[in-house]
Design a protein around this motif. Sequence first.
Motif, PDB file in Angstrom:
ATOM      1  N   ALA A 284      -7.122   2.784  -1.027  1.00  0.00           N
ATOM      2  CA  ALA A 284      -8.476   2.360  -1.547  1.00  0.00           C
ATOM      3  C   ALA A 284      -9.206   3.583  -1.485  1.00  0.00           C
ATOM      4  O   ALA A 284     -10.109   4.153  -0.775  1.00  0.00           O
ATOM      5  CB  ALA A 284      -8.880   1.449  -0.640  1.00  0.00           C
TER       6      ALA A 284
ATOM      7  N   LEU B 146      -4.242   3.076   4.118  1.00  0.00           N
ATOM      8  CA  LEU B 146      -5.281   2.326   3.678  1.00  0.00           C
ATOM      9  C   LEU B 146      -6.217   3.185   2.987  1.00  0.00           C
ATOM     10  O   LEU B 146      -6.733   2.880   1.761  1.00  0.00           O
ATOM     11  CB  LEU B 146      -5.870   1.474   4.558  1.00  0.00           C
ATOM     12  CG  LEU B 146      -7.187   0.796   4.354  1.00  0.00           C
ATOM     13  CD1 LEU B 146      -6.821  -0.365   3.217  1.00  0.00           C
ATOM     14  CD2 LEU B 146      -7.607  -0.071   5.543  1.00  0.00           C
TER      15      LEU B 146
ATOM     16  N   TRP C   1      -7.482 -11.833   8.215  1.00  0.00           N
ATOM     17  CA  TRP C   1      -6.546 -11.043   7.382  1.00  0.00           C
ATOM     18  C   TRP C   1      -5.126 -11.864   7.664  1.00  0.00           C
ATOM     19  O   TRP C   1      -4.465 -11.811   6.796  1.00  0.00           O
ATOM     20  CB  TRP C   1      -6.466  -9.541   7.860  1.00  0.00           C
ATOM     21  CG  TRP C   1      -7.407  -8.521   7.297  1.00  0.00           C
ATOM     22  CD1 TRP C   1      -8.250  -8.088   8.143  1.00  0.00           C
ATOM     23  CD2 TRP C   1      -7.672  -8.343   6.180  1.00  0.00           C
ATOM     24  NE1 TRP C   1      -9.121  -7.176   7.276  1.00  0.00           N
ATOM     25  CE2 TRP C   1      -8.863  -7.625   6.279  1.00  0.00           C
ATOM     26  CE3 TRP C   1      -7.154  -8.822   4.926  1.00  0.00           C
ATOM     27  CZ2 TRP C   1      -9.470  -7.045   4.669  1.00  0.00           C
ATOM     28  CZ3 TRP C   1      -7.957  -8.282   3.619  1.00  0.00           C
ATOM     29  CH2 TRP C   1      -8.779  -7.363   3.770  1.00  0.00           C
TER      30      TRP C   1
ATOM     31  N   PRO D 180     -14.709  -2.200  -3.713  1.00  0.00           N
ATOM     32  CA  PRO D 180     -15.656  -2.922  -2.811  1.00  0.00           C
ATOM     33  C   PRO D 180     -16.470  -4.057  -2.929  1.00  0.00           C
ATOM     34  O   PRO D 180     -16.711  -4.717  -2.033  1.00  0.00           O
ATOM     35  CB  PRO D 180     -16.932  -1.794  -2.769  1.00  0.00           C
ATOM     36  CG  PRO D 180     -16.652  -0.717  -3.948  1.00  0.00           C
ATOM     37  CD  PRO D 180     -15.390  -1.097  -4.426  1.00  0.00           C
TER      38      PRO D 180
ATOM     39  N   LEU E  40     -12.824   3.916  -0.354  1.00  0.00           N
ATOM     40  CA  LEU E  40     -13.147   3.439   1.094  1.00  0.00           C
ATOM     41  C   LEU E  40     -13.727   4.378   2.167  1.00  0.00           C
ATOM     42  O   LEU E  40     -14.528   4.372   2.538  1.00  0.00           O
ATOM     43  CB  LEU E  40     -11.996   2.834   1.548  1.00  0.00           C
ATOM     44  CG  LEU E  40     -12.075   2.251   3.016  1.00  0.00           C
ATOM     45  CD1 LEU E  40     -13.263   1.131   2.988  1.00  0.00           C
ATOM     46  CD2 LEU E  40     -10.747   1.696   3.502  1.00  0.00           C
TER      47      LEU E  40
ATOM     48  N   TRP F 122      -8.353  -4.767  -1.196  1.00  0.00           N
ATOM     49  CA  TRP F 122      -8.958  -3.567  -1.195  1.00  0.00           C
ATOM     50  C   TRP F 122      -9.038  -2.512  -2.616  1.00  0.00           C
ATOM     51  O   TRP F 122      -9.519  -1.453  -2.582  1.00  0.00           O
ATOM     52  CB  TRP F 122      -8.255  -2.519  -0.370  1.00  0.00           C
ATOM     53  CG  TRP F 122      -7.947  -3.080   1.183  1.00  0.00           C
ATOM     54  CD1 TRP F 122      -7.218  -3.844   1.847  1.00  0.00           C
ATOM     55  CD2 TRP F 122      -9.323  -2.790   2.352  1.00  0.00           C
ATOM     56  NE1 TRP F 122      -7.390  -4.171   3.197  1.00  0.00           N
ATOM     57  CE2 TRP F 122      -8.907  -3.487   3.296  1.00  0.00           C
ATOM     58  CE3 TRP F 122     -10.429  -2.471   2.122  1.00  0.00           C
ATOM     59  CZ2 TRP F 122      -9.587  -3.533   4.504  1.00  0.00           C
ATOM     60  CZ3 TRP F 122     -11.109  -2.494   3.376  1.00  0.00           C
ATOM     61  CH2 TRP F 122     -10.783  -3.178   4.276  1.00  0.00           C
TER      62      TRP F 122
ATOM     63  N   VAL G  61       0.907  -1.337   0.069  1.00  0.00           N
ATOM     64  CA  VAL G  61       0.053   0.042   0.205  1.00  0.00           C
ATOM     65  C   VAL G  61       0.868   1.215   0.145  1.00  0.00           C
ATOM     66  O   VAL G  61       1.741   1.413   0.849  1.00  0.00           O
ATOM     67  CB  VAL G  61      -0.871   0.176   1.345  1.00  0.00           C
ATOM     68  CG1 VAL G  61      -1.596   1.355   1.273  1.00  0.00           C
ATOM     69  CG2 VAL G  61      -2.120  -1.079   0.862  1.00  0.00           C
TER      70      VAL G  61
ATOM     71  N   ASP H   5      -3.617  -7.164   0.338  1.00  0.00           N
ATOM     72  CA  ASP H   5      -3.902  -5.859   0.026  1.00  0.00           C
ATOM     73  C   ASP H   5      -4.704  -5.600  -1.131  1.00  0.00           C
ATOM     74  O   ASP H   5      -5.513  -4.622  -1.327  1.00  0.00           O
ATOM     75  CB  ASP H   5      -2.507  -4.895   0.031  1.00  0.00           C
ATOM     76  CG  ASP H   5      -1.708  -5.107   1.311  1.00  0.00           C
ATOM     77  OD1 ASP H   5      -2.427  -5.372   2.408  1.00  0.00           O
ATOM     78  OD2 ASP H   5      -0.578  -4.814   1.229  1.00  0.00           O
TER      79      ASP H   5
ATOM     80  N   VAL I 265     -13.861  -6.930  -1.512  1.00  0.00           N
ATOM     81  CA  VAL I 265     -13.549  -6.925  -0.014  1.00  0.00           C
ATOM     82  C   VAL I 265     -14.161  -8.101   0.595  1.00  0.00           C
ATOM     83  O   VAL I 265     -15.314  -8.417   0.392  1.00  0.00           O
ATOM     84  CB  VAL I 265     -14.112  -5.484   0.343  1.00  0.00           C
ATOM     85  CG1 VAL I 265     -13.856  -5.492   1.973  1.00  0.00           C
ATOM     86  CG2 VAL I 265     -13.274  -4.507   0.111  1.00  0.00           C
TER      87      VAL I 265
ATOM     88  N   MET J 215     -17.512  -3.535   8.154  1.00  0.00           N
ATOM     89  CA  MET J 215     -16.356  -2.771   7.355  1.00  0.00           C
ATOM     90  C   MET J 215     -15.536  -2.183   8.201  1.00  0.00           C
ATOM     91  O   MET J 215     -14.502  -2.188   8.413  1.00  0.00           O
ATOM     92  CB  MET J 215     -17.270  -1.570   6.651  1.00  0.00           C
ATOM     93  CG  MET J 215     -16.137  -0.735   5.792  1.00  0.00           C
ATOM     94  SD  MET J 215     -15.216  -1.755   4.761  1.00  0.00           S
ATOM     95  CE  MET J 215     -16.186  -2.348   3.491  1.00  0.00           C
TER      96      MET J 215
ATOM     97  N   TRP K 155      -7.350  -5.086   9.771  1.00  0.00           N
ATOM     98  CA  TRP K 155      -6.263  -5.067   8.492  1.00  0.00           C
ATOM     99  C   TRP K 155      -5.127  -4.232   9.271  1.00  0.00           C
ATOM    100  O   TRP K 155      -3.903  -4.544   8.956  1.00  0.00           O
ATOM    101  CB  TRP K 155      -6.832  -4.311   7.364  1.00  0.00           C
ATOM    102  CG  TRP K 155      -5.647  -4.257   6.255  1.00  0.00           C
ATOM    103  CD1 TRP K 155      -5.150  -5.338   5.403  1.00  0.00           C
ATOM    104  CD2 TRP K 155      -4.793  -3.179   6.022  1.00  0.00           C
ATOM    105  NE1 TRP K 155      -4.071  -4.922   4.469  1.00  0.00           N
ATOM    106  CE2 TRP K 155      -3.934  -3.541   4.989  1.00  0.00           C
ATOM    107  CE3 TRP K 155      -4.547  -1.877   6.784  1.00  0.00           C
ATOM    108  CZ2 TRP K 155      -3.073  -2.721   4.377  1.00  0.00           C
ATOM    109  CZ3 TRP K 155      -3.592  -1.072   6.194  1.00  0.00           C
ATOM    110  CH2 TRP K 155      -2.727  -1.329   5.085  1.00  0.00           C
TER     111      TRP K 155
ATOM    112  N   ILE L  15     -11.476  -2.853   8.645  1.00  0.00           N
ATOM    113  CA  ILE L  15     -10.444  -2.151   8.616  1.00  0.00           C
ATOM    114  C   ILE L  15      -9.536  -1.830   9.674  1.00  0.00           C
ATOM    115  O   ILE L  15      -8.388  -2.081   9.499  1.00  0.00           O
ATOM    116  CB  ILE L  15     -11.068  -0.486   8.402  1.00  0.00           C
ATOM    117  CG1 ILE L  15     -11.715  -0.126   7.265  1.00  0.00           C
ATOM    118  CG2 ILE L  15     -10.163   0.622   8.630  1.00  0.00           C
ATOM    119  CD1 ILE L  15     -12.820   0.903   7.128  1.00  0.00           C
TER     120      ILE L  15
END
Length: 455
Positions: free
Chosen positions: A257, A253, A388, A407, A260, A404, A113, A401, A410, A325, A332, A329
């Motif tokens: 993304a 992140l 994860w 959507p 997101l 991501w 990322v 990764d 995910v 969600m 992760w 997050i």
Amino acid sequence: MAEDPREDRENEDPESELRDMLRGFLEGRGDIDPAQLASAAGLGADPAMVQALMAQLQQAFQRSEDGIDWSAAGQQAQALASRTAIPSTPGERSALEQALHVAALWLDEVTEVAALTSEPELMTRSEWAVASMPVWTQLAEPVASSFSDMFTRALEEQLGEPDEASRGMVEGAGRLMRNMGGTMYAMQLGQVVGQLAGEAVSGGDIGIPLLDGERHQAALVTQNVRDFGADLDIPADQVAIYLAVRELAHARLFRHAKWLRLHLLSQITESARGLGLDLGKVEEMVAGLDPSSDMRELQEALQRGDFITEKSEEQLAALGRLETMLALIEGWVDTVTAAATTRLPKADAIAETVRRRRASGGPAESAFAKLVGLELRPRRLREAAAMWQAVTDAVGGAGRDALWAHPDIVPTAADVDDPGFLVTRLTAGEAPQDDIDRALEELLGDDSGERPSGS
């Protein structure tokens, strides 16, 4: 013969009369002590708080436009955050800057990322309150509007259906009452955010993207980082690096993304849509209220969230999607942070402190949950982090990764329940493409950067 003063009152503009009555109340000439109103609004009896509330309400009466003036919340939060501020020393700031530099290098080793495009910031409590306020007001808007409208409905019930001659007066009076209700709610929100400014250690500490992602991408609150490690038998530099890694992972992140942030805030808005105040409960509480002695009871009811309406099935379903969600997050971030901080001897101890702190939340965070009827802490965080980790073990950091990217790919709540199916799908090699895979291939193109033919 002297004129009858009652005739003067009858000839007055009713809207002006209401304005004068409310202004007289704000100046302490009413039947209720302004300090009691401030206490009922959750602001306490601090003279400075009372004075701020009265000043904001007076400004509300001067506004000709409708809607909530959120500047009251910002001013309240900033003032409250500044009260407990202790300036950081040059040495502390230098140490945190070094911690952020190390954190960025360690993250580069465990995730693909991309790094941020602006330097992380070191903020005071007041700066954190100001920078995060736009997101807080967005989250609070649904219930704030209901709270504001409650004042108007109460006025309409008192006046009844207006005739043509008095319709303009009633509309003007309704605007005054909405402004008053909105200002009181904004002041409550400002108090909560001001208290949160004394607890949050970073921009992503609450779990949602409180910073705008453009002007402010990542930040540490210097005083709160110092306070976080004050009672731990852990070197301060280790605490600083660990918290810096978490903040940069969270910020990266959302930077990576790009969908997101909007997706998450939309889920929060969806879960809060339709929430409001149960006027029946409000009227039941107020009916037998003695302003001289029972204002504390009203304040406690507001802080408990007693007046928030019950959630519908649709809202509960939206809240479930939001919790999933948030757990994805945070899970992760936990997984990446654990991988990046293996060099820290006390990383596990710091991680456990973070988990306990996150599970319990602080007083201000609890107050916000009650104020807007929305709990932001995910309940399935450990399960999401385990998922994860299982994905990382199976396909590596890059494969993890890549989930991501869109959507639609995910992981879901079902994947959190049973990561095995997700791992099998990711490691199946030549497994048939599904519709999502084909759509992503068409969207992203092949490895050469060219779009597929025919697109």
